[in-house]
Design an enzyme around this catalytic site. Structure first.
Site, mmCIF file in Angstrom:
data_model
loop_
_atom_site.group_PDB
_atom_site.id
_atom_site.type_symbol
_atom_site.label_atom_id
_atom_site.label_comp_id
_atom_site.label_asym_id
_atom_site.label_seq_id
_atom_site.Cartn_x
_atom_site.Cartn_y
_atom_site.Cartn_z
ATOM 1 N N TYR A 61 39.397 33.292 32.877
ATOM 2 C CA TYR A 61 40.078 34.392 33.555
ATOM 3 C C TYR A 61 39.218 34.920 34.699
ATOM 4 C CZ TYR A 61 42.534 38.766 34.406
ATOM 5 O OH TYR A 61 43.226 39.799 35.008
ATOM 6 N N LYS A 116 40.135 34.865 38.836
ATOM 7 C CA LYS A 116 40.221 36.043 39.684
ATOM 8 C C LYS A 116 39.207 35.995 40.825
ATOM 9 C CE LYS A 116 43.747 38.131 38.142
ATOM 10 N NZ LYS A 116 44.906 38.332 39.028
ATOM 11 N N THR A 120 48.304 47.533 32.031
ATOM 12 C CA THR A 120 49.386 46.606 32.344
ATOM 13 C C THR A 120 49.652 45.718 31.143
ATOM 14 O OG1 THR A 120 47.968 44.832 33.187
ATOM 15 C CG2 THR A 120 48.598 46.574 34.738
#
Length: 307
Positions: free
Chosen positions: A181, A185, A218
């Protein structure tokens, strides 16, 4: 624990004042919820025409209805795209790229705790969706961007990008989903940097900017976010943001007249607060990282284009 059962984080920032975007066609991926949806609402309020690139068309139509509830005059179209499928990305680009695209906001992303998860094309799921799909989408829409006036690409980084690396093994399956991850990013940030450099060198006129939302509540909290107690503490000390507040760096990146390279929250160690220029992750400043990323991106996807 699903986000829907959590206490929503309140908005703490006044709405960002955006310029009039009438006549601007903006493509935004991942706009069915969270930061993407809040960004889309704000852009619609500024009179932009929106194309929502979504994985689930039913959810996309529901998001479009929510936008129209807030902005009755909104111009919103919904198009299906699966960023984990290079074929789907190419098909989306053919449909959407038939008209000029003023701004592409590559917002869609996911997290997983399953290190064995793969995309349709066999890539690590997080690298494939969060980065390689984004690279292929930019390439596919590049002619439509070049055809627009003052076009711009916005890519989504993360605080986790500071943990990422662009090494020779970038894109290969990792045992650590935390690492993949972070790498994905960081890739988004470096992609914007290299797009900007190449576009300026060639004179194509496409601006590229990266942004990160800080620590925002989120849907990623569902799959790989912090434990509930950590979330509670973050909310209590004001380090956890609402999706609307987290969207502000994205909106600034998309609309600032003379944008910085990277935007994010400016308080709480870049986790929260008003949007402003943000320090680039260390991995983005490593010599040779951008050239390595570009080469690996074209080799892995088979997609080649020259900004």
């Amino acid at each position: 624990m699903p986000v829907a059962t959590r206490r929503p984080v309140p908005c703490r920032l006044p709405p960002l004042q955006l310029p009039d975007l009438a006549g601007r066609r903006i493509v935004i991926t991942g706009a069915t919820s969270g930061i993407g949806l809040e960004s889309a609402i704000a852009l619609a309020q500024a009179r932009a025409a929106l194309v929502l690139g979504v994985r689930d068309v039913a959810k996309g139509e529901a998001a479009a209805d929510r936008i129209r509830e807030r902005v009755p005059s909104a111009r919103v179209a919904v198009e299906q795209i699966e960023l984990g499928s290079l074929a789907s990305v190419a098909d989306f680009a053919l449909r959407v790229g038939s008209s000029p695209v003023d701004v592409l906001i590559s917002n869609a992303g996911l997290s997983t705790a399953d290190a064995s998860a793969r995309t349709e094309d066999g890539f690590d799921l997080q690298i494939g969706v969060n980065y390689l799909g984004s690279f292929a989408l930019v390439a596919g829409l590049w002619p439509a961007l070049v055809a627009a006036q003052n076009p711009r690409v916005v890519t989504l980084g993360s605080l986790m990008a500071h943990r990422g690396r662009i090494d020779p093994d970038f894109g290969r399956p990792r045992k650590s989903t935390y690492r993949s991850y972070s790498d994905s990013k960081l890739g988004q940030v470096v992609l914007a940097m290299e797009l900007r450099r190449r576009s300026r060198a060639s004179g194509t006129g496409v601006e590229a900017v990266a942004a990160h939302p800080g620590w925002s509540q989120t849907a990623i909290f569902d799959t790989a976010g912090p434990p509930a107690v950590v979330e509670t503490i973050g909310n209590f000390i004001g380090a956890l943001q609402s999706p609307a507040d987290g969207a502000q760096p994205v909106l600034l990146a998309a609309t600032a007249p003379r944008p910085s390279m990277y935007y994010g929250p400016t308080r709480r160690f870049a986790a929260a607060g008003p949007a402003g220029p943000s320090a680039l992750p260390k991995g983005a400043r490593t010599a040779g990282a951008a050239e390595r990323l570009w080469r690996l991106s074209t080799e892995l996807t088979g997609v080649e284009f020259e900004p």
